[in-house]
Design a protein around this motif. Structure first.
Motif, PDB file in Angstrom:
ATOM      1  N   ASP A   1       0.864  -1.177   0.000  1.00 25.94           N
ATOM      2  CA  ASP A   1       0.000   0.000   0.000  1.00 25.94           C
ATOM      3  C   ASP A   1       0.912   1.243   0.000  1.00 25.94           C
ATOM      4  O   ASP A   1       2.105   1.137   0.302  1.00 25.94           O
TER       5      ASP A   1
ATOM      6  N   LYS B   1       0.627   4.727   1.863  1.00 26.59           N
ATOM      7  CA  LYS B   1      -0.287   5.409   2.789  1.00 26.59           C
ATOM      8  C   LYS B   1      -0.165   6.932   2.774  1.00 26.59           C
ATOM      9  O   LYS B   1      -1.114   7.633   3.093  1.00 26.59           O
TER      10      LYS B   1
ATOM     11  N   GLY C   1      -6.014   7.031   3.674  1.00 22.65           N
ATOM     12  CA  GLY C   1      -6.558   5.670   3.660  1.00 22.65           C
ATOM     13  C   GLY C   1      -5.846   4.783   2.648  1.00 22.65           C
ATOM     14  O   GLY C   1      -6.144   3.587   2.559  1.00 22.65           O
TER      15      GLY C   1
ATOM     16  N   TYR D   1      -6.056 -10.098   7.064  1.00 19.17           N
ATOM     17  CA  TYR D   1      -5.002  -9.259   6.489  1.00 19.17           C
ATOM     18  C   TYR D   1      -3.910  -9.161   7.534  1.00 19.17           C
ATOM     19  O   TYR D   1      -4.154  -8.685   8.648  1.00 19.17           O
TER      20      TYR D   1
ATOM     21  N   ASN E   1      -5.861  -6.988  10.146  1.00 19.38           N
ATOM     22  CA  ASN E   1      -7.171  -6.454   9.777  1.00 19.38           C
ATOM     23  C   ASN E   1      -8.039  -7.670   9.470  1.00 19.38           C
ATOM     24  O   ASN E   1      -7.541  -8.681   8.943  1.00 19.38           O
TER      25      ASN E   1
ATOM     26  N   ARG F   1     -10.433  -8.129   7.363  1.00 16.40           N
ATOM     27  CA  ARG F   1     -11.196  -7.934   6.110  1.00 16.40           C
ATOM     28  C   ARG F   1     -10.198  -7.636   5.007  1.00 16.40           C
ATOM     29  O   ARG F   1      -9.007  -7.498   5.251  1.00 16.40           O
TER      30      ARG F   1
ATOM     31  N   GLY G   1      -8.103  -5.465   2.483  1.00  8.15           N
ATOM     32  CA  GLY G   1      -7.524  -4.124   2.578  1.00  8.15           C
ATOM     33  C   GLY G   1      -7.994  -3.254   1.430  1.00  8.15           C
ATOM     34  O   GLY G   1      -8.397  -3.742   0.377  1.00  8.15           O
ATOM     35  N   ASP G   2      -7.939  -1.965   1.663  1.00  9.40           N
ATOM     36  CA  ASP G   2      -8.285  -1.023   0.608  1.00  9.40           C
ATOM     37  C   ASP G   2      -7.169   0.012   0.557  1.00  9.40           C
ATOM     38  O   ASP G   2      -6.878   0.607   1.600  1.00  9.40           O
ATOM     39  N   PRO G   3      -6.464   0.227  -0.531  1.00  6.53           N
ATOM     40  CA  PRO G   3      -6.783  -0.191  -1.902  1.00  6.53           C
ATOM     41  C   PRO G   3      -6.205  -1.545  -2.345  1.00  6.53           C
ATOM     42  O   PRO G   3      -6.362  -1.909  -3.518  1.00  6.53           O
ATOM     43  N   GLU G   4      -5.550  -2.296  -1.465  1.00 11.28           N
ATOM     44  CA  GLU G   4      -4.906  -3.533  -1.931  1.00 11.28           C
ATOM     45  C   GLU G   4      -5.845  -4.427  -2.749  1.00 11.28           C
ATOM     46  O   GLU G   4      -5.460  -5.006  -3.774  1.00 11.28           O
TER      47      GLU G   4
END
Ligand code: GLY
Length: 424
Positions: free
Chosen positions: A214, A216, A228, A270, A286, A288, A290-293
């Protein structure tokens, strides 16, 4: 089959997009969705924490299963709620989601199961935290972390004692992060490149996704404020076969810990890894995607996503082979001017019709007068794939250059580490 995706960002657009490609899926719903998501799914005007209405919607529409994107509904127990009502849902239970929703819980878990992580102390009383910091060296870096969920704003990287004292006071006294900062962690500072290891797990076994990175910070060269996530790419060359083997041992311990604690975990886990020299340490979990992964990863998935979800729900992952394309994928996030601080919304997004060899996932858009307009800080994720990283980067930026809206900003150096071989 019909599926409901819960959430409204670029991650959820990528998830809906992948479901929509499945020959097994007749209809994708997304609650609440966004402007772009409506191209592949039907948006449902229910918020992610309104479990009662979400479950009613699933029952009334005979939806086969639900997939949860963001952490908030997971931390509030959406999975437990749906299961009590006999509904199939992909995601960890509230208890299991504490691996993300409580930093203190996750650090204790890591200690208990021998998972390498930075040294830390946790505090529930501000005076105890300040007393502890009295003996901290004036110029020794330290991380102060809020225990609870803080939308990516819960970690203060401090250059020494004074900064840490301020961080503790802000979180615990001034409550700048609300309840999230009631308890804090003071943690050894590790300075190294980070990798995102995401896995599908049915709570017994797991299947790894390509490791990603990512970006950041808001500006090129990892400068400026935290966001984010301004872009991601996968697979990351830093994740060598040797490193993946080491991380695999760590992930095995995590899954064994989940089993030993009898946590009900069926979904995506994650594992945020940071390199401490040449040794991988776990920075965070995490519970759930990941965003933007996810926007970079899902275009590499070379099979029906429904088969993975079904295997996860039926605890049958051990018998599933997950296929990935051999390509590289790069996602560049286009954000509103001013983000991650205050920004204006409602600007028309132009040029989307010119996109040729990229996928555009919408994170913060809505439709007004049949046109897409900006409605959030992160607006779009543009993703291209290619057989080598350089081509993927060239492709994605040539597509990005065709899109415009007032104040648009994006990083020009996504995946630079992969390209120049630098690792920090
Ligand atoms: N990309 C970081 C996250 O999803 O939390």
């Amino acid at each position: 089959m019909k599926v409901l995706v819960v959430g409204s960002g670029g991650r959820e657009h990528a998830i809906c997009w992948k479901f929509a490609k499945s020959s097994k899926i007749e209809k994708v719903y997304c609650a609440p969705g966004n402007g772009g998501i409506s191209q592949v799914a039907e948006n449902v005007d229910i918020t992610v924490d309104d479990f009662n209405r979400l479950a009613d919607f699933v029952k009334v529409n005979n939806i086969n299963f639900t997939f949860v994107g963001p952490e908030i509904p997971l931390s509030l127990g959406i999975v437990d709620y749906f299961k009590e009502r006999g509904l199939r849902i992909v995601g960890p239970s509230k208890g299991a989601a504490r691996l993300e929703s409580s930093k203190i819980y996750s650090k204790k878990f890591m200690r208990k199961y021998g998972i390498p992580t930075a040294e830390y102390n946790s505090f529930s009383n501000v005076n105890d935290a300040l007393k502890f910091l009295e003996s901290w060296e004036a110029n020794k870096k330290v991380a102060v972390k809020a225990d609870g969920l803080a939308a990516g704003k819960g970690v203060y990287m401090c250059s020494g004692r004074e900064g840490a004292v301020n961080a503790v006071k802000q979180m615990m006294d001034e409550k700048v992060l609300g309840a999230a900062g009631t308890n804090v962690i003071v943690e050894e500072y590790i300075d190294g490149p980070e990798l995102s290891y995401l896995v599908f797990t049915d709570g017994e076994t797991y299947c790894a996704m390509p490791a990603s990175q990512d970006h950041k910070r808001i500006n090129d060269n990892d400068k400026g404020l935290n966001t984010g996530g301004m872009g991601a790419y996968a697979p990351a060359p830093l994740a060598t076969e040797e490193l993946n083997k080491e991380v695999d041992t760590i992930i095995r311990k995590v899954i064994d810990g989940i089993k030993a604690e009898k946590l009900d975990y069926k979904g995506v886990l994650y594992i945020g890894v940071i390199m401490n020299g040449s040794t991988p340490y776990v920075l965070e979990f995490n519970c759930r995607f990941g965003d933007p992964e996810t926007q970079a990863i899902l275009p590499l998935l070379d099979m029906d996503f429904v088969d993975i979800c079904t295997a996860v729900l039926d605890k049958n992952l051990a018998n599933l082979k997950i296929n990935w394309k051999k390509d590289f994928s790069v996602c560049v996030v286009l954000a509103s001017g001013g983000y991650p601080e205050s920004f204006k919304k409602g600007f028309e997004i132009k040029g989307l019709e010119n996109i040729k060899d990229a996928i555009v996932f919408h994170a913060g858009t809505k439709i007004e007068n049949e046109k897409f307009v900006t409605s959030g800080g992160r607006v779009l994720g543009v993703v291209s794939t290619a057989s080598d990283i350089k081509n993927a980067i060239d492709k994605v930026y040539s597509n990005v250059s065709m899109i415009n809206f007032e104040g648009v900003r994006y990083r020009k150096d996504i995946a630079w580490r992969a390209l120049n071989g630098k690792q920090d």
